[in-house]
Design an enzyme around this catalytic site. Structure first.
Site, PDB file in Angstrom:
ATOM      1  N   LYS A 110       0.853  -1.182   0.000  1.00 51.06           N
ATOM      2  CA  LYS A 110       0.000   0.000   0.000  1.00 51.06           C
ATOM      3  C   LYS A 110       0.889   1.232   0.000  1.00 51.06           C
ATOM      4  O   LYS A 110       2.051   1.149   0.391  1.00 51.06           O
ATOM      5  CB  LYS A 110      -0.922   0.020   1.205  1.00 51.06           C
ATOM      6  CG  LYS A 110      -0.180   0.298   2.494  1.00 51.06           C
ATOM      7  CD  LYS A 110      -1.111   0.780   3.572  1.00 51.06           C
ATOM      8  CE  LYS A 110      -1.778   2.066   3.201  1.00 51.06           C
ATOM      9  NZ  LYS A 110      -0.958   3.276   3.510  1.00 51.06           N
ATOM     10  N   GLU A 162      -1.070  10.838  -4.008  1.00 44.84           N
ATOM     11  CA  GLU A 162      -2.225  11.750  -3.945  1.00 44.84           C
ATOM     12  C   GLU A 162      -2.033  13.009  -4.767  1.00 44.84           C
ATOM     13  O   GLU A 162      -1.064  13.740  -4.593  1.00 44.84           O
ATOM     14  CB  GLU A 162      -2.483  12.145  -2.502  1.00 44.84           C
ATOM     15  CG  GLU A 162      -3.431  11.184  -1.833  1.00 44.84           C
ATOM     16  CD  GLU A 162      -3.891  11.693  -0.485  1.00 44.84           C
ATOM     17  OE1 GLU A 162      -3.305  12.665   0.006  1.00 44.84           O
ATOM     18  OE2 GLU A 162      -4.835  11.118   0.045  1.00 44.84           O
ATOM     19  N   THR A 187       1.432   5.574   5.291  1.00 46.42           N
ATOM     20  CA  THR A 187       2.277   4.443   5.647  1.00 46.42           C
ATOM     21  C   THR A 187       2.506   3.611   4.417  1.00 46.42           C
ATOM     22  O   THR A 187       1.613   3.408   3.620  1.00 46.42           O
ATOM     23  CB  THR A 187       1.605   3.562   6.713  1.00 46.42           C
ATOM     24  OG1 THR A 187       1.407   4.340   7.873  1.00 46.42           O
ATOM     25  CG2 THR A 187       2.494   2.398   7.066  1.00 46.42           C
ATOM     26  N   ASN A 222      -4.837  17.069   1.695  1.00 46.56           N
ATOM     27  CA  ASN A 222      -4.175  16.957   2.984  1.00 46.56           C
ATOM     28  C   ASN A 222      -4.460  18.104   3.931  1.00 46.56           C
ATOM     29  O   ASN A 222      -3.958  18.126   5.049  1.00 46.56           O
ATOM     30  CB  ASN A 222      -2.666  16.793   2.789  1.00 46.56           C
ATOM     31  CG  ASN A 222      -2.364  15.397   2.295  1.00 46.56           C
ATOM     32  OD1 ASN A 222      -2.557  14.437   3.031  1.00 46.56           O
ATOM     33  ND2 ASN A 222      -1.942  15.286   1.050  1.00 46.56           N
TER      34      ASN A 222
END
Lengths: 396, 396
Positions: A176, A269, A187, A391
């Site tokens: 991931k 992202e 993470t 974010n």
């Protein structure tokens, strides 16, 4: 459609939704289990603040008798003190009860919100269900990869099958990536499995080398998580013994790790550009890597790339503050193959065609230092307003 | 309206528009001149790639007989090779011809686009005009501060007058900040002047200490420019001798430098929050500063602040990857005075009031490490979509 990836021989996987994530339909529990004891090694975050699962895994690795890995998403079990450690140990004992081994033979990873205790009731109910779904098919492997995801938009898997000596060895992994929503923590987690037979020591050194050239060569936003973990399990089910010196195995392992790492960058992202940075001519690999990381992490370089601007001054000056001595007269730079700066002076190239090449979404930066033979390839992405939006949304 | 700041005794200044910037109305040439020889010292960028003016100033400083400083904005004269150095030397000679001194007694700074040669014809015509505009009034000082600006939105000045021994000493400075438009380069430039009499050695050590606690404790986007320069000139026109041990002078100098540095943060591109980071309890100041810088430069911390999100996990984990060993059980954190994390565990505080406090635009982060007496105060700003927009616009 996700590509089909198969598990190495003797491994089973499962993905299950036990309700840790706010959407109860979302998979949040992944299991990877070997039918027989495996050699196992791990590489972990360098952060001084580490999640409880990292503490538990570090203590248990390397080992010769691992049986499986449990991963939950939706809760990082980080900054949770002794309770968090006790909870992580408890989770491994629950899995051990299902697959009939010692708790110490189960490894554990968690990713998600920081500073909250694990919902043990949900895990207590979910773990037996996940265990009963264990399967060696591609679908189960994919489900486990999905259950690791936080804000990743796609599951991330890679595999290689190579011929070694008298037979075939498979290396498969899932990971991931680094994607964040407040107040969650990015993470990077990966589990790589092989049916080769290897000693824990050989496994650990092979993994460290592969990680150095894959996961340690990517950066989205320079924020090292508290929980970064890469695990490698070798169960020997192929019957093929691989020793530490096997170049074929090392290469295939590096390819699997690199493929997983690059999937993280491609799914970063808000990212619109995939950026490859090649630094060559440094005194050694470590200095090349330091320069590459400095370029990759500069917000000014990243935003120039967002705008398809071949702003070589930002790149050269980011290299210049990496803390590595070099002379600008020995420094040259290419962007997507176009020479923009040569031995300390601008080439005066037309910027239009360079910018057009950047608009493809793939940017390659070639920086020559002229000090020696050290080289490093590093990957990153651009910095977009969408990254900031994602974010900075206040979600608590 | 900008506050009124006066020059120390015996200094004159001028700001002039000589046409280096694309808008011919914009001031782009600043002169600071002392009527008598000054002691002079400088502190410069740590970048391996430095602009030609930095090379010229480094060679000339510290010195006892400086007479002035010329600064142009609109062109950084960086990455311009030997031609750039020759041009910078030529510029100082032009000024020297106007104020009747040796070229070596003139210092030079440039800020603006990188990789272009200085327009010598414009400078040749502009320097005499600027010199004839030299004046000791507040208006001339303000014009010089304006002429240093690139994408700064306000001129930046600070001054202190203190009583030492039998009389008054004034310290006044002007600076420009870190604001960037592609393909320009941020540069932080400051000139500080005093009418105290000091030796170059005492001046240099006073300046280094003041810069360490002001300009070296700010970061907008971690990108160290090729041209960062802080100059300090002491002409002795007050008749007051200041030795290296003067606490009053040192404190006033630090205050002037800090006031200038904080103006840079308040005027940072796209910034919506002014952030003060206090790290205490580190083993020494250097480790405290390293942790503070790591927190200040984390895009995840910066975007959380943009969203008024008291996301303490991001702050603690950014401290954790600074490369400074500490134990999370000894770590505590406050945000705007609210204790959110204490000795390695969440306090469970309601986030609403903390977020409300952040919405004022002033955020103060207090991080206690619990290892010793080392402390550092550091300043930064948030990371907004507007910063990304400003720095990704393709302008070439």
């Amino acid at each position: 459609m996700a590509e089909e990836h198969r598990l190495p021989l003797g491994f089973r996987a499962a993905g299950y939704a036990c309700g840790i994530k706010s959407d109860p339909q979302k998979l949040d529990l992944a299991l990877f289990v070997s039918e027989r004891p495996c050699a196992a090694a791990g590489v972990f975050t360098q952060n001084e603040v580490v999640g409880a699962p990292v503490k538990v895994c570090r203590e248990r690795l390397p080992r010769e008798t691992a049986r499986g890995v449990i991963i939950n998403s939706g809760n990082a079990n980080a900054c949770t003190g002794q309770t968090g450690i006790d909870d992580a140990v408890w989770v491994t004992a629950q899995v051990a009860g299902q697959i009939d081994c010692a708790a110490e033979d189960v490894l554990v990873c968690s990713t998600g919100v920081i500073g909250h205790f694990l919902p043990l009731d949900k895990l207590e109910a979910g773990i037996p269900s996940a265990a009963s779904a264990l399967d060696d098919g591609n679908h189960a492997f994919l489900a486990a990869a999905r259950a690791m995801m936080t804000t990743d938009t796609v599951p991330k898997q890679a595999s290689r099958t190579i011929r070694i000596k008298q037979g075939e060895v498979t290396i498969s992994g899932a990971c991931k990536g680094a994607a964040m929503i407040a107040p969650n923590m990015a993470t990077m987690l990966a589990v790589v499995m092989t049916d080769a037979r290897m000693s824990p020591a050989a496994l650990e050194s092979a993994l460290q080398q592969a990680v150095d050239r894959s996961f340690n060569c990517i950066s989205v936003d320079q924020h090292t998580s508290t929980s970064d973990t890469v695990l490698l399990l070798a169960n020997g089910a192929s019957g093929i013994e691989v020793d530490g010196g096997s170049q074929e195995f090392q290469q295939a392992l590096e390819e699997v790790c690199r493929e997983l790492a690059l999937q993280i960058i491609r799914d970063a992202e808000g990212a619109e550009h995939f950026v490859t940075i090649d630094v060559t001519g440094a005194r050694n690999r470590e200095e090349a890597a330091r320069i590459a990381r400095s370029v990759a992490d500069s917000p000014l370089v990243k935003t120039a790339i967002t705008g398809n601007d071949p702003n070589w001054g930002r790149i050269v000056s980011a290299a210049g503050y990496a803390g590595v001595p070099f002379a600008e007269e020995e420094c040259s730079l290419t962007i997507n193959g176009h020479a923009v700066y040569e031995r300390g002076a601008p080439t005066g190239i037309e910027e239009g065609p360079v910018s057009a090449a950047m608009q493809t979404g793939d940017v390659s930066i070639g920086l020559v230092i002229g000090r020696g033979e050290g080289a490093c390839r590093f990957w990153t992405c651009d910095l977009t307003a969408e990254y900031v939006r994602l974010n900075s949304e206040y979600t608590t």
